[in-house]
Design an enzyme around this catalytic site. Structure first.
Site, mmCIF file in Angstrom:
data_model
loop_
_atom_site.group_PDB
_atom_site.id
_atom_site.type_symbol
_atom_site.label_atom_id
_atom_site.label_comp_id
_atom_site.label_asym_id
_atom_site.label_seq_id
_atom_site.Cartn_x
_atom_site.Cartn_y
_atom_site.Cartn_z
ATOM 1 N N CYS A 129 0.841 -1.200 0.000
ATOM 2 C CA CYS A 129 0.000 0.000 0.000
ATOM 3 C C CYS A 129 0.869 1.241 0.000
ATOM 4 C CB CYS A 129 -0.909 0.021 1.223
ATOM 5 S SG CYS A 129 -2.382 -0.962 1.030
ATOM 6 N N CYS A 237 13.500 -18.083 18.209
ATOM 7 C CA CYS A 237 13.428 -19.547 18.300
ATOM 8 C C CYS A 237 14.616 -20.170 17.582
ATOM 9 C CB CYS A 237 12.138 -20.059 17.661
ATOM 10 S SG CYS A 237 10.787 -20.278 18.822
#
Lengths: 276, 108
Positions: A129, A237
């Site tokens: 956008c 992680c």
């Protein structure tokens, strides 16, 4: 020889003892799923990170005023109507009121962009956008503006069930995400599944493992002391298992996001959540 | 574009009513104990060390904050409504910078 036998005997006794001690102090596998407070965030066998949260952390998430993520959301609310770039447009020029136009939209993300034919997350869509319609610079993935805007957009789907489509054109991405999820990686040679499927509810060091449901992102994490994206969590992680992390917004992580969202299908969106 | 502090006070209150005020302000609260990974030197301390609240120029709440306070500090307290006027919130940073916000209240 005699010494050797004694040693073997001693070791086997020690082994039995440690096994017995281990099973005696073992904690129950699952967090308390009967607590009425966490009922909203349990659907079938799935539960969100809210369930493994400490009650104090839940308090912060439940109060929209205390939740520090709303500092970012409020900033995004003012950015929503602020014109930026050569086109002289703001988000508002096309989308109007976010509470109406964005309602429920993000529950189906990541999804295939109709023209670009690639899998995109909410963050990617915001930058499309900005670049194509507002003719301005894209925001950085982990910038305050991006985090706030993606939280504002996702917040409009709060309490609605996640519903991502993994068929059709999304299928190859889904397969790629699944492959990532089951792929052992890093020095510790662990895959996502070893913690979040096999051992959720158990402890890793002092922390309870969740099922790794991505419904609350961007989340305010106490450790980060700020709002953070899901891909930042992936990086964390990956670093924890001593693997080389990917960059935020890469196709690998986007595919993984799709797989995780599919796992969370049916759970309510809770962005912006608060986690430890 | 900086993030504004969020403050919750009632717009109107009854005479003598005790109401809750909630505040949360965006700040890094740099403790001075973290190291810059590249240079190895300490990042200088920069926290909000003082919070003061006045109700019609009368001090009603003040807090002295130390580096143990988390980023984006949330502070909540109670005030007794006595007269209509302004509640002024002021946070002072180590650098001397001041964040000020004002809320109006009408007492019936």
């Amino acid at each position: 020889m005699k010494i050797y036998q004694t040693l073997v005997a001693a070791f086997s006794v020690a082994a039995v003892l440690s096994f017995a001690a281990g099973s005696a102090v073992a904690e129950p596998k699952d967090p308390d799923l009967t607590d009425p407070r966490v009922k909203r965030y349990i659907v079938g066998e799935k539960y969100s990170g809210y369930v493994v949260n400490e009650p104090e952390t839940r308090d912060i998430q439940d109060d929209d005023f205390q939740n520090p993520a709303f500092l970012w959301v409020e900033q995004a609310q003012s950015l929503w109507s602020k014109a930026d770039g050569k086109a002289g447009k703001s988000c508002e020029s096309c989308h109007g009121n976010p509470e109406v136009s964005m309602k429920g939209s993000s529950a189906s993300y990541p999804k295939i962009h109709k023209k670009k034919k690639t899998l995109l997350t909410v963050e990617h869509q915001i930058n499309i956008c900005r670049e194509e319609y507002m003719k301005t610079k894209p925001w950085k993935w982990e910038s305050d503006q991006m985090l706030g805007m993606s939280a504002l957009v996702r917040m409009q789907s709060r309490d609605m069930p996640v519903n991502v489509n993994v068929g059709g054109e999304a299928k190859p991405y889904f397969e790629k995400g699944r492959e990532f999820y089951f792929q052992r990686r890093g020095q510790l040679d662990l895959a996502c599944t070893h913690c979040h499927v096999d051992n959720h509810g158990n402890k890793v060091r002092s922390e309870k493992l969740s099922q790794g449901m991505p419904t609350g992102f961007p989340t305010y994490r106490m450790k980060w002391q700020k709002l953070g994206s899901l891909h930042r969590r992936f990086r964390g992680c990956n670093k924890n298992i001593r693997a080389q992390p990917y960059k935020q917004g890469t196709p690998e992580y986007t595919a993984l996001e799709l797989y995780l969202m599919w796992r969370a299908n049916g759970l309510p969106v809770e962005s912006p959540s608060v986690r430890k | 574009m900086a993030k504004k502090p969020r403050i919750k006070t009632p717009a109107t209150a009854k005479q003598g009513e005790v109401f809750q005020v909630k505040t949360i302000v965006s700040h890094k609260m740099e403790t001075g104990r973290r190291k810059d990974k590249k240079t190895g030197t300490n990042i200088p301390r920069n926290i909000l060390n003082r919070m003061e609240v006045t109700y019609n120029d009368r001090s009603v709440f003040a807090a002295h904050m130390e580096p143990g306070i988390s980023a984006n500090p949330y502070v909540s307290f109670y005030i007794k409504a006595t007269e209509s006027g302004e509640i002024v919130f002021k946070w002072t940073e180590d650098s001397g910078a001041v964040i000020t916000e004002t809320r109006k209240i009408t007492v019936k």
